[in-house]
Design a protein around this motif. Structure first.
Motif, PDB file in Angstrom:
ATOM      1  N   LEU A 112     -12.957 -12.211   1.530  1.00 41.18           N
ATOM      2  CA  LEU A 112     -11.689 -11.542   1.823  1.00 41.18           C
ATOM      3  C   LEU A 112     -11.599 -11.187   3.304  1.00 41.18           C
ATOM      4  CD1 LEU A 112     -11.619  -8.941  -1.106  1.00 41.18           C
ATOM      5  CD2 LEU A 112     -10.366 -11.109  -1.004  1.00 41.18           C
ATOM      6  N   THR A 113     -10.397 -11.268   3.867  1.00 40.40           N
ATOM      7  CA  THR A 113     -10.184 -10.716   5.202  1.00 40.40           C
ATOM      8  C   THR A 113     -10.110  -9.200   5.060  1.00 40.40           C
ATOM      9  OG1 THR A 113      -7.780 -10.693   4.985  1.00 40.40           O
ATOM     10  CG2 THR A 113      -8.777 -12.732   5.826  1.00 40.40           C
ATOM     11  N   ALA A 114     -10.158  -8.498   6.191  1.00 36.82           N
ATOM     12  CA  ALA A 114     -10.136  -7.033   6.152  1.00 36.82           C
ATOM     13  C   ALA A 114      -8.879  -6.520   5.438  1.00 36.82           C
ATOM     14  CB  ALA A 114     -10.207  -6.474   7.568  1.00 36.82           C
ATOM     15  N   ARG A 115      -7.738  -7.162   5.712  1.00 38.27           N
ATOM     16  CA  ARG A 115      -6.482  -6.712   5.103  1.00 38.27           C
ATOM     17  C   ARG A 115      -6.463  -7.005   3.603  1.00 38.27           C
ATOM     18  NH1 ARG A 115      -3.515  -3.238   7.865  1.00 38.27           N
ATOM     19  NH2 ARG A 115      -3.384  -4.632   9.637  1.00 38.27           N
ATOM     20  N   GLU A 116      -6.958  -8.176   3.245  1.00 36.05           N
ATOM     21  CA  GLU A 116      -7.026  -8.510   1.818  1.00 36.05           C
ATOM     22  C   GLU A 116      -7.944  -7.537   1.073  1.00 36.05           C
ATOM     23  OE1 GLU A 116      -6.366 -13.310   2.533  1.00 36.05           O
ATOM     24  OE2 GLU A 116      -8.379 -12.498   2.198  1.00 36.05           O
ATOM     25  N   TYR A 117      -9.023  -7.146   1.748  1.00 35.70           N
ATOM     26  CA  TYR A 117      -9.949  -6.176   1.146  1.00 35.70           C
ATOM     27  C   TYR A 117      -9.213  -4.870   0.856  1.00 35.70           C
ATOM     28  CZ  TYR A 117     -13.660  -2.780   0.607  1.00 35.70           C
ATOM     29  OH  TYR A 117     -14.454  -1.768   0.111  1.00 35.70           O
ATOM     30  N   ARG A 118      -8.462  -4.377   1.845  1.00 35.59           N
ATOM     31  CA  ARG A 118      -7.746  -3.108   1.653  1.00 35.59           C
ATOM     32  C   ARG A 118      -6.728  -3.221   0.531  1.00 35.59           C
ATOM     33  NH1 ARG A 118      -5.947  -0.236   7.214  1.00 35.59           N
ATOM     34  NH2 ARG A 118      -5.162   1.295   5.718  1.00 35.59           N
ATOM     35  N   LEU A 119      -6.065  -4.365   0.486  1.00 33.24           N
ATOM     36  CA  LEU A 119      -5.071  -4.586  -0.569  1.00 33.24           C
ATOM     37  C   LEU A 119      -5.736  -4.581  -1.946  1.00 33.24           C
ATOM     38  CD1 LEU A 119      -2.231  -5.308  -1.539  1.00 33.24           C
ATOM     39  CD2 LEU A 119      -2.729  -7.714  -0.983  1.00 33.24           C
ATOM     40  N   LEU A 120      -6.839  -5.303  -2.044  1.00 28.94           N
ATOM     41  CA  LEU A 120      -7.529  -5.369  -3.334  1.00 28.94           C
ATOM     42  C   LEU A 120      -8.077  -4.002  -3.731  1.00 28.94           C
ATOM     43  CD1 LEU A 120      -8.517  -6.966  -5.748  1.00 28.94           C
ATOM     44  CD2 LEU A 120     -10.561  -7.599  -4.446  1.00 28.94           C
ATOM     45  N   GLU A 121      -8.634  -3.284  -2.754  1.00 33.02           N
ATOM     46  CA  GLU A 121      -9.175  -1.958  -3.063  1.00 33.02           C
ATOM     47  C   GLU A 121      -8.069  -1.034  -3.579  1.00 33.02           C
ATOM     48  OE1 GLU A 121     -11.105   0.181   0.113  1.00 33.02           O
ATOM     49  OE2 GLU A 121     -11.732   1.788  -1.256  1.00 33.02           O
ATOM     50  N   GLY A 166       4.277  -0.130  -6.025  1.00 28.50           N
ATOM     51  CA  GLY A 166       5.505  -0.568  -5.360  1.00 28.50           C
ATOM     52  C   GLY A 166       5.200  -1.149  -3.988  1.00 28.50           C
ATOM     53  N   ARG A 167       6.104  -1.979  -3.480  1.00 29.38           N
ATOM     54  CA  ARG A 167       5.886  -2.582  -2.155  1.00 29.38           C
ATOM     55  C   ARG A 167       5.734  -1.517  -1.075  1.00 29.38           C
ATOM     56  NH1 ARG A 167       8.749  -6.037  -4.857  1.00 29.38           N
ATOM     57  NH2 ARG A 167       8.104  -8.228  -4.861  1.00 29.38           N
ATOM     58  N   MET A 168       6.543  -0.457  -1.173  1.00 32.47           N
ATOM     59  CA  MET A 168       6.483   0.590  -0.144  1.00 32.47           C
ATOM     60  C   MET A 168       5.129   1.304  -0.181  1.00 32.47           C
ATOM     61  SD  MET A 168       8.484   1.288   2.236  1.00 32.47           S
ATOM     62  CE  MET A 168       7.523   2.091   3.520  1.00 32.47           C
ATOM     63  N   ALA A 169       4.641   1.577  -1.377  1.00 33.47           N
ATOM     64  CA  ALA A 169       3.331   2.236  -1.504  1.00 33.47           C
ATOM     65  C   ALA A 169       2.241   1.341  -0.914  1.00 33.47           C
ATOM     66  CB  ALA A 169       3.028   2.538  -2.968  1.00 33.47           C
ATOM     67  N   ILE A 170       2.360   0.036  -1.143  1.00 28.69           N
ATOM     68  CA  ILE A 170       1.370  -0.908  -0.606  1.00 28.69           C
ATOM     69  C   ILE A 170       1.447  -0.934   0.920  1.00 28.69           C
ATOM     70  CG2 ILE A 170       0.696  -3.348  -0.505  1.00 28.69           C
ATOM     71  CD1 ILE A 170       1.595  -3.579  -3.454  1.00 28.69           C
ATOM     72  N   LEU A 171       2.666  -0.937   1.456  1.00 29.01           N
ATOM     73  CA  LEU A 171       2.820  -0.923   2.922  1.00 29.01           C
ATOM     74  C   LEU A 171       2.184   0.325   3.528  1.00 29.01           C
ATOM     75  CD1 LEU A 171       6.481  -2.226   3.269  1.00 29.01           C
ATOM     76  CD2 LEU A 171       4.443  -3.315   4.254  1.00 29.01           C
ATOM     77  N   GLU A 172       2.341   1.450   2.833  1.00 23.49           N
ATOM     78  CA  GLU A 172       1.786   2.708   3.340  1.00 23.49           C
ATOM     79  C   GLU A 172       0.269   2.701   3.297  1.00 23.49           C
ATOM     80  OE1 GLU A 172       5.403   5.563   1.853  1.00 23.49           O
ATOM     81  OE2 GLU A 172       3.348   6.195   1.396  1.00 23.49           O
ATOM     82  N   VAL A 182       4.143  -8.099   2.205  1.00 22.86           N
ATOM     83  CA  VAL A 182       3.356  -7.734   1.022  1.00 22.86           C
ATOM     84  C   VAL A 182       3.254  -8.931   0.075  1.00 22.86           C
ATOM     85  CG1 VAL A 182       3.283  -6.286  -1.044  1.00 22.86           C
ATOM     86  CG2 VAL A 182       3.880  -5.278   1.172  1.00 22.86           C
ATOM     87  N   ASP A 183       4.388  -9.590  -0.146  1.00 28.58           N
ATOM     88  CA  ASP A 183       4.394 -10.714  -1.089  1.00 28.58           C
ATOM     89  C   ASP A 183       3.487 -11.846  -0.605  1.00 28.58           C
ATOM     90  OD1 ASP A 183       6.950  -9.784  -2.794  1.00 28.58           O
ATOM     91  OD2 ASP A 183       7.224  -9.382  -0.652  1.00 28.58           O
ATOM     92  N   VAL A 184       3.492 -12.073   0.711  1.00 30.69           N
ATOM     93  CA  VAL A 184       2.651 -13.133   1.273  1.00 30.69           C
ATOM     94  C   VAL A 184       1.174 -12.812   1.035  1.00 30.69           C
ATOM     95  CG1 VAL A 184       1.876 -14.191   3.439  1.00 30.69           C
ATOM     96  CG2 VAL A 184       4.330 -13.880   3.001  1.00 30.69           C
TER      97      VAL A 184
END
Ligand code: CA
Length: 224
Positions: free
Chosen positions: A150-159, A170-176, A190-192
């Motif tokens: 995972l890249t660093a960003r993908e790691y944060r997303l998965l965590e 929600g997308r907004m919660a994920i962005l935050e 987010v979708d990408v």
């Protein structure tokens, strides 16, 4: 659950000890900060009830020392003065909770129990949904026992998705949480990233774990 109570006033210490013992906690009492630090260095406590007003080294100093020694035991601070400054100072120094004196013993017991739950959660370093795991210490992800890069960003997303497992994000919660944005950049960022993450954790595996909730966001869970 083993609790360390740090309080120099003998009557108060005794009340607290009896109340916690009545609820099934094992309780050690220290009358000063230096004894408390010594006790905490050779015994693994599940929580510390720490009075700020102590002779010699005060509670805030004990707390700072604990955290400097990388001791992450959850701490409930007690204070005679319910001052906002002291509360902020305590939380900044690494306290998990704060209770002004005088307090009801029932409330103290409830707070200590919550402290124990927090400690147990903090110790859970491997997040899991089905055969997808993420170790937050080694930062290794695996699906079906195979490593997922995972890249660093993908790691944060998965965590974030794993910590919210079963709940719609929600997308907004994920962005935050993942991008630290407090605004909507108006892109499909987010979708990408979700699509990339899905390629890594779901492609070629059953069951699918990362689901789209149309118009709302995403959810990580075993059942669709
Ligand atoms: Ca005291």
């Amino acid at each position: 659950m083993r609790v360390l109570v740090v309080e120099d006033e003998r009557k108060t210490a005794s009340f607290i000890r009896k109340a916690l013992q009545a609820e099934g906690f094992a309780v050690d009492v220290c009358p000063n900060g230096d004894d408390a630090l010594a006790a905490a260095s050779h015994t693994a406590f599940d929580g510390v009830v720490l009075d700020i007003m102590l002779p010699g080294r005060d509670g805030l100093s004990v707390l700072r020392q604990l955290r400097e020694r990388r001791n992450a035991t959850p701490v409930l601070l007690l204070s005679a003065r319910g001052e906002v400054n002291e509360r902020v100072e305590g939380l900044n120094a690494g306290a998990d909770d704060y209770l002004p004196k005088p307090f009801a013993l029932a409330e103290l017991v409830a707070r200590v129990r919550a402290l124990g739950r927090r400690g147990a959660e903090a110790k859970a370093t491997v997040l899991r949904v089905a055969d997808l795991t993420l170790d937050t210490v080694t930062r290794q992800a695996q699906r079906g026992g195979a490593a997922v890069e995972l890249t660093a960003r993908e790691y944060r997303l998965l965590e974030f998705l794993l910590r919210s497992a079963g709940r719609i994000c929600g997308r907004m919660a994920i962005l935050e949480k993942v991008w630290d944005y407090d605004f909507d950049p108006g892109t499909n960022l987010v979708d990408v990233y979700v699509r990339r993450l899905r390629d890594k954790i779901d492609a070629g595996f059953e069951p699918k774990l990362l689901h789209t909730v149309r118009g709302v966001g995403y959810v990580l869970k075993e059942a669709p």
